[in-house]
Design a protein around this motif. Sequence first.
Motif, PDB file in Angstrom:
ATOM      1  N   GLY A 138       8.854  -2.235  13.090  1.00  0.00           N
ATOM      2  CA  GLY A 138       9.092  -1.118  13.641  1.00  0.00           C
ATOM      3  C   GLY A 138       9.184   0.052  12.509  1.00  0.00           C
ATOM      4  O   GLY A 138       8.854   0.776  12.880  1.00  0.00           O
ATOM      5  N   TYR A 139       9.574  -0.457  11.538  1.00  0.00           N
ATOM      6  CA  TYR A 139       9.617   0.584  10.263  1.00  0.00           C
ATOM      7  C   TYR A 139       8.198   0.958   9.842  1.00  0.00           C
ATOM      8  O   TYR A 139       7.944   2.129   9.646  1.00  0.00           O
ATOM      9  CB  TYR A 139      10.175  -0.036   8.934  1.00  0.00           C
ATOM     10  N   ASP A 140       7.301  -0.034   9.964  1.00  0.00           N
ATOM     11  CA  ASP A 140       5.809   0.173   9.515  1.00  0.00           C
ATOM     12  C   ASP A 140       5.361   1.184  10.478  1.00  0.00           C
ATOM     13  O   ASP A 140       4.459   2.029  10.103  1.00  0.00           O
ATOM     14  CB  ASP A 140       5.019  -1.373   9.325  1.00  0.00           C
ATOM     15  N   PHE A 150      11.172   5.263   6.323  1.00  0.00           N
ATOM     16  CA  PHE A 150       9.991   5.510   5.726  1.00  0.00           C
ATOM     17  C   PHE A 150      10.018   4.927   4.098  1.00  0.00           C
ATOM     18  O   PHE A 150       9.029   4.409   3.638  1.00  0.00           O
ATOM     19  CB  PHE A 150       9.658   7.152   5.641  1.00  0.00           C
ATOM     20  N   LYS A 151      11.243   5.189   3.751  1.00  0.00           N
ATOM     21  CA  LYS A 151      11.495   4.594   2.234  1.00  0.00           C
ATOM     22  C   LYS A 151      11.405   3.155   2.398  1.00  0.00           C
ATOM     23  O   LYS A 151      10.787   2.453   1.373  1.00  0.00           O
ATOM     24  CB  LYS A 151      12.749   5.067   1.621  1.00  0.00           C
ATOM     25  N   SER A 152      11.904   2.477   3.186  1.00  0.00           N
ATOM     26  CA  SER A 152      11.886   1.012   3.228  1.00  0.00           C
ATOM     27  C   SER A 152      10.492   0.469   3.615  1.00  0.00           C
ATOM     28  O   SER A 152      10.113  -0.406   2.974  1.00  0.00           O
ATOM     29  CB  SER A 152      12.892   0.494   4.588  1.00  0.00           C
ATOM     30  N   ALA A 153       9.805   1.178   4.184  1.00  0.00           N
ATOM     31  CA  ALA A 153       8.224   0.696   4.821  1.00  0.00           C
ATOM     32  C   ALA A 153       7.404   0.879   3.421  1.00  0.00           C
ATOM     33  O   ALA A 153       6.374   0.194   3.244  1.00  0.00           O
ATOM     34  CB  ALA A 153       8.104   1.239   5.736  1.00  0.00           C
ATOM     35  N   GLU A 201       7.993  12.564  -1.527  1.00  0.00           N
ATOM     36  CA  GLU A 201       7.030  12.053  -2.429  1.00  0.00           C
ATOM     37  C   GLU A 201       5.617  11.723  -1.611  1.00  0.00           C
ATOM     38  O   GLU A 201       4.392  12.178  -2.475  1.00  0.00           O
ATOM     39  CB  GLU A 201       7.436  10.834  -2.926  1.00  0.00           C
ATOM     40  N   TYR A 202       5.463  11.186  -0.507  1.00  0.00           N
ATOM     41  CA  TYR A 202       4.238  11.031   0.041  1.00  0.00           C
ATOM     42  C   TYR A 202       3.705  12.421   0.500  1.00  0.00           C
ATOM     43  O   TYR A 202       2.294  12.426   0.427  1.00  0.00           O
ATOM     44  CB  TYR A 202       4.369  10.073   1.275  1.00  0.00           C
TER      45      TYR A 202
END
Length: 261
Positions: free
Chosen positions: A168-170, A208-211, A218-219
Amino acid sequence: MYSINLTSLPVLQYAHEYSSHSYITQLRTRQQFIELTYLEEGSLTLSDEQETIVMKEDTLMAYLYPNKKNLFTDKYQKHLTIGFSIDFEYSDKEPKIFLPSNEIIAMPNVKPLFTKIIEEYNMNLQVEKDYSFHSYTSMKINSLIFDLLNEINSICKKIVERNERNFGYDRYAKKAKIYILNNITKQVTISDIAAELGISPGFLSRVFKSATNQTLIEYTNYAKLYKIKELNATKGITIKEAAYQLGFSDPNYVSRLYKKY
C-alpha cells in the motif's frame, strides 16, 4: 505463504533431531501431510526444477508436499524435524494459519517446542514398545503441535501484514511521484499531492518516506533538478532560466541544490 485451514487433529508420524557432516534426502509427494524443519546449525539447500533455496541457522521450513524436492548439504548441519498427517485445505478465509512456502523465515524461538515434541514422541514410542500399544498421538503431542503452529503463524502473519502494508505504501508513493512529474513546472505542495491521493499530508509524508527512503521535498527537488539539467543540456537554457520555468523563485537556492545533488 501457505494459507490453510485445518480440518482435523494431527497424527504425528515422525519427530527427530539429526546432525551429520553431509546430508541428502528427497522430500516425496504425500497428501494431507505437513513437515516442519528447524535448522539449528549449518545450512541446508532445498531445490526442485523451479528454484533453489538455502536455509540458514535458526530458520524454519514448512513443506506441504505439493511436489518432489531435494534437501542436501556437503557440510555439517543439525536439524529438528516433525512430520504429521492432518486434513487441511488451502483458503484465505478465517480462521487460517500461515506457513512459509518459498520463504525461509528466522524463527529462533521455536526450538523448545520442537524439542518437547521430539521428547514426547520418543517417550510414546518406548511405551508402545514396552506395552505393545498401537501407534497413537497423545493429547499432549497434539497440544504441542498446535502451540508450534500458532507460534509459526504469528511470525508469518506479521510478515504478511508488513508486506501488505508496504504494498500500500509503494502504491501511494508511486502515485505521488506521478503527480509530481506531471506537475513538474508548478510549485507543488505536500497538501496538493495528499488531496489528489485522498489522504492526509501527514500520512502521505510517512508512507512516502517509508517506501522510498526520501522525503517528498527531497524527491521533488531531485526531480526538478534533473529536469533543469535536461533543459540545460538539450536546449541550452541556463540553470537560472530553467529554475524559473520549474517554479523556483530563488535561483541562488537552486544553485546550491544543484551543487549538492
